[in-house]
Design a protein around this motif. Structure first.
Motif, PDB file in Angstrom:
ATOM      1  N   PRO A 209      72.739  26.303 -86.794  1.00 12.57           N
ATOM      2  CA  PRO A 209      72.443  26.716 -85.134  1.00 12.57           C
ATOM      3  C   PRO A 209      73.470  26.473 -84.319  1.00 12.57           C
ATOM      4  CG  PRO A 209      71.265  24.471 -85.364  1.00 12.57           C
ATOM      5  CD  PRO A 209      71.443  24.823 -86.633  1.00 12.57           C
ATOM      6  N   PRO A 210      74.423  26.842 -84.125  1.00 14.53           N
ATOM      7  CA  PRO A 210      75.523  26.801 -83.204  1.00 14.53           C
ATOM      8  C   PRO A 210      75.458  25.737 -81.762  1.00 14.53           C
ATOM      9  CG  PRO A 210      75.734  28.987 -84.156  1.00 14.53           C
ATOM     10  CD  PRO A 210      74.604  28.366 -84.579  1.00 14.53           C
ATOM     11  N   SER A 211      74.340  25.923 -81.010  1.00 12.13           N
ATOM     12  CA  SER A 211      74.103  25.769 -79.986  1.00 12.13           C
ATOM     13  C   SER A 211      74.407  23.874 -79.907  1.00 12.13           C
ATOM     14  CB  SER A 211      72.758  26.057 -79.306  1.00 12.13           C
ATOM     15  OG  SER A 211      71.383  25.318 -80.528  1.00 12.13           O
ATOM     16  N   VAL A 212      73.969  23.310 -81.797  1.00 10.49           N
ATOM     17  CA  VAL A 212      74.446  21.942 -81.974  1.00 10.49           C
ATOM     18  C   VAL A 212      76.064  21.620 -81.788  1.00 10.49           C
ATOM     19  CG1 VAL A 212      72.594  21.885 -82.547  1.00 10.49           C
ATOM     20  CG2 VAL A 212      74.583  21.787 -83.878  1.00 10.49           C
ATOM     21  N   PHE A 213      76.960  23.045 -80.839  1.00 15.75           N
ATOM     22  CA  PHE A 213      78.016  22.066 -80.644  1.00 15.75           C
ATOM     23  C   PHE A 213      78.759  22.959 -79.307  1.00 15.75           C
ATOM     24  CE2 PHE A 213      78.258  23.783 -85.589  1.00 15.75           C
ATOM     25  CZ  PHE A 213      78.124  22.931 -85.945  1.00 15.75           C
ATOM     26  N   TYR A 214      77.429  22.616 -78.718  1.00 17.56           N
ATOM     27  CA  TYR A 214      78.538  22.880 -77.213  1.00 17.56           C
ATOM     28  C   TYR A 214      77.521  22.212 -76.252  1.00 17.56           C
ATOM     29  CZ  TYR A 214      78.983  28.104 -77.540  1.00 17.56           C
ATOM     30  OH  TYR A 214      79.388  28.685 -77.547  1.00 17.56           O
ATOM     31  N   HIS A 215      78.223  20.921 -75.421  1.00 18.53           N
ATOM     32  CA  HIS A 215      77.080  19.854 -74.712  1.00 18.53           C
ATOM     33  C   HIS A 215      75.733  20.149 -73.941  1.00 18.53           C
ATOM     34  CE1 HIS A 215      79.913  21.352 -71.212  1.00 18.53           C
ATOM     35  NE2 HIS A 215      79.163  20.201 -70.584  1.00 18.53           N
ATOM     36  N   THR A 216      76.250  21.851 -73.700  1.00 17.22           N
ATOM     37  CA  THR A 216      75.484  22.219 -72.885  1.00 17.22           C
ATOM     38  C   THR A 216      73.981  22.789 -73.988  1.00 17.22           C
ATOM     39  OG1 THR A 216      76.339  23.765 -72.116  1.00 17.22           O
ATOM     40  CG2 THR A 216      76.139  22.614 -71.036  1.00 17.22           C
ATOM     41  N   ASN A 217      74.119  22.940 -74.920  1.00 19.04           N
ATOM     42  CA  ASN A 217      73.113  23.779 -75.900  1.00 19.04           C
ATOM     43  C   ASN A 217      73.126  24.632 -76.010  1.00 19.04           C
ATOM     44  OD1 ASN A 217      72.035  20.348 -75.938  1.00 19.04           O
ATOM     45  ND2 ASN A 217      72.691  21.208 -77.545  1.00 19.04           N
ATOM     46  N   ASP A 218      74.212  25.679 -75.164  1.00 15.11           N
ATOM     47  CA  ASP A 218      74.227  26.940 -75.221  1.00 15.11           C
ATOM     48  C   ASP A 218      73.520  27.448 -76.639  1.00 15.11           C
ATOM     49  OD1 ASP A 218      75.768  26.382 -73.364  1.00 15.11           O
ATOM     50  OD2 ASP A 218      77.047  28.159 -72.988  1.00 15.11           O
ATOM     51  N   ASP A 219      72.916  29.345 -75.981  1.00 13.45           N
ATOM     52  CA  ASP A 219      72.519  29.407 -76.890  1.00 13.45           C
ATOM     53  C   ASP A 219      71.989  31.094 -77.380  1.00 13.45           C
ATOM     54  OD1 ASP A 219      70.464  30.297 -78.862  1.00 13.45           O
ATOM     55  OD2 ASP A 219      68.939  30.156 -77.646  1.00 13.45           O
ATOM     56  N   ASN A 220      73.143  31.756 -77.639  1.00 18.07           N
ATOM     57  CA  ASN A 220      73.155  33.321 -78.100  1.00 18.07           C
ATOM     58  C   ASN A 220      72.843  33.531 -78.512  1.00 18.07           C
ATOM     59  OD1 ASN A 220      75.711  32.687 -75.939  1.00 18.07           O
ATOM     60  ND2 ASN A 220      77.019  31.603 -77.306  1.00 18.07           N
ATOM     61  N   LYS A 221      71.982  32.969 -79.604  1.00 16.69           N
ATOM     62  CA  LYS A 221      70.920  34.135 -80.333  1.00 16.69           C
ATOM     63  C   LYS A 221      71.876  33.825 -81.773  1.00 16.69           C
ATOM     64  CE  LYS A 221      67.247  34.136 -77.560  1.00 16.69           C
ATOM     65  NZ  LYS A 221      67.295  32.210 -77.294  1.00 16.69           N
ATOM     66  N   VAL A 222      72.590  32.646 -81.864  1.00 15.77           N
ATOM     67  CA  VAL A 222      73.475  33.986 -84.176  1.00 15.77           C
ATOM     68  C   VAL A 222      73.093  32.320 -84.661  1.00 15.77           C
ATOM     69  CG1 VAL A 222      75.453  34.585 -82.196  1.00 15.77           C
ATOM     70  CG2 VAL A 222      75.751  32.538 -82.475  1.00 15.77           C
TER      71      VAL A 222
END
Ligand code: PMP
Ligand code: GLN
Length: 384
Positions: A349-362
């Motif tokens: 889940p790529p959200s873990v690679f953002y400090h704001t945990n952006d979740d783009n549903k990818v």
């Protein structure tokens, strides 16, 4: 073990990495592991034989701190051949225990307390802790969703007198995007009047698709002059577990780098360095790698054509980003767990690679797998 004494954590917000987490979950559920990036096929048997030979030849004691001379020589030749850059193997190249170590040493060598470091997000997970451990201040710039291009105006606006370094990664993990000649021009303009260093993570330099050439910073003398360029043999020779990488930097930067490297690990695995030096005589290995992985990307995409996942463009690396908003509204961390536990395919889940945990549903899928593994995974993914 029982421990009563409290310590003040240097990384209070850091847990175990997503790669450890997802691989563990995949093992627990016997899922097909397309999460952590590593090939599920073996290295060239010749390379394994070479390591054995060098062990039998007695190359089993400490290597020189900077790496064995013949390997540094081969790296310099490759750089000259591919990027027309001249670097001195005596002073400009350090062999490390993986690119992870090289990134840590480069960051530690130059980042002082309160120095700002520009990090593009989503970002490979080792950059941020290394900056923090050295007292640096991360300054985040988000790659523009969904093409994950760099917004150079935003970069410009975030440059300050405290900016010490920019961390670049191309081909980019996790998005599979690459920097172009236009990006290089923008970067040149931005840094030219500042004392800004660049840490260029180029571990996927040999995995780039559709006939595009890799824009190594080593091609640009003005940029190379202020850069640590980092690569990894693990990606190129299907040997991620051997943990050998290297860093190319001008003499004075390399000297500072080596001050750290010599106390992080001193030297890296000797027989494996000899084996890589020998296999590098044949350029075919790295010259054919792009085509090898392009075929895997294309196979994976064609197998998923009729699925409800939507692919994002992938120009390099062995990762394919896939949108899943047609399937679920769940956050990517939840969806990836369910995909592993209920369906038997693990992804990152790529959200873990953002400090704001952006979740783009990818989700990020690793396609460094046998065709058979990719087919089995695709069969499952197409049923969802
Ligand atoms: N940077 C990036 C972008 C990576 O994907 C990896 C692979 N884990 C590394 C650095 C670390 O490479 P190594 O396994 O050689 O430490
Ligand atoms: N580079 C690999 C990935 O992105 C894993 C690295 C790791 O496990 N630390 O999946």
């Amino acid at each position: 073990m029982k421990q009563t004494m409290k310590i003040l954590s240097k990384l209070p917000d850091t847990g175990i990495t997503i790669f450890t987490l997802m691989t563990r979950l995949a093992q627990e559920h016997q899922a097909i592991n397309l999460s952590q990036g590593f090939p599920d096929f073996d290295a060239d048997p010749k390379l394994i034989e070479l390591v054995n030979n060098h062990m039998r030849l007695g190359h089993n004691q400490y290597a020189p701190m900077q790496g064995i001379p013949i390997l540094r020589q081969r790296i310099a030749e490759k750089i000259q051949y591919l990027y027309q850059a001249v670097c001195d193997p005596e002073t400009d190249i350090t062999v490390t225990s993986g690119a992870t170590e090289a990134l840590f040493c480069a960051i530690s060598a130059v980042v002082n307390h309160n120095d700002e470091v520009i990090i593009f997000e989503p970002a490979f997970d080792s950059y941020l802790p290394a900056v923090r451990l050295n007292g640096g201040i991360p300054v985040f710039v988000k790659l523009r969703y969904p093409d994950y291009a760099i917004d150079w105006d935003e970069v410009k606006s975030k440059i300050s007198p405290k900016t010490k370094a920019i961390i670049l990664n191309s081909p980019h993990n996790p998005t599979g995007t690459i920097i172009t000649g236009q990006d290089i021009k923008q970067l040149q303009q931005i840094v030219q009047n500042h004392d800004i260093l660049i840490i260029s993570d180029e571990v996927y330099e040999h995995i780039i698709f559709d006939g595009i050439s890799h824009e190594s910073l080593l091609r640009y003398p003005d940029l190379a002059d202020r850069s640590f360029v980092i690569s990894s043999f693990g990606k190129t020779y299907h040997t991620t577990g051997w943990k050998i990488g290297y860093c190319v930097a001008p003499r004075l930067l390399s000297a500072e780098f080596q001050k750290i490297h010599q106390y992080v690990t001193f030297a890296s695995n000797t027989p494996i360095q000899y084996a890589y030096a020998e296999i590098m005589e044949d350029r075919g290995h790295y010259l054919h790698l792009s085509l090898f992985y392009q075929q895997k990307r294309d196979l994976f995409l064609s197998l998923l054509q009729d699925s409800r996942f939507t692919p994002l463009p992938c120009h390099g690396t062995y990762f394919q980003m896939m949108g899943y908003s047609g399937i679920s509204k769940e956050p990517d961390t939840i969806f990836s767990r369910r995909l592993t536990a209920e369906y038997g395919v693990a992804a990152i889940p790529p959200s873990v690679f953002y400090h704001t945990n952006d979740d783009n549903k990818v989700l990020r899928f690793c396609f460094a797998k046998t065709d058979d593994t990719l087919k089995k995974a695709a069969q499952i993914l197409c049923r969802i």
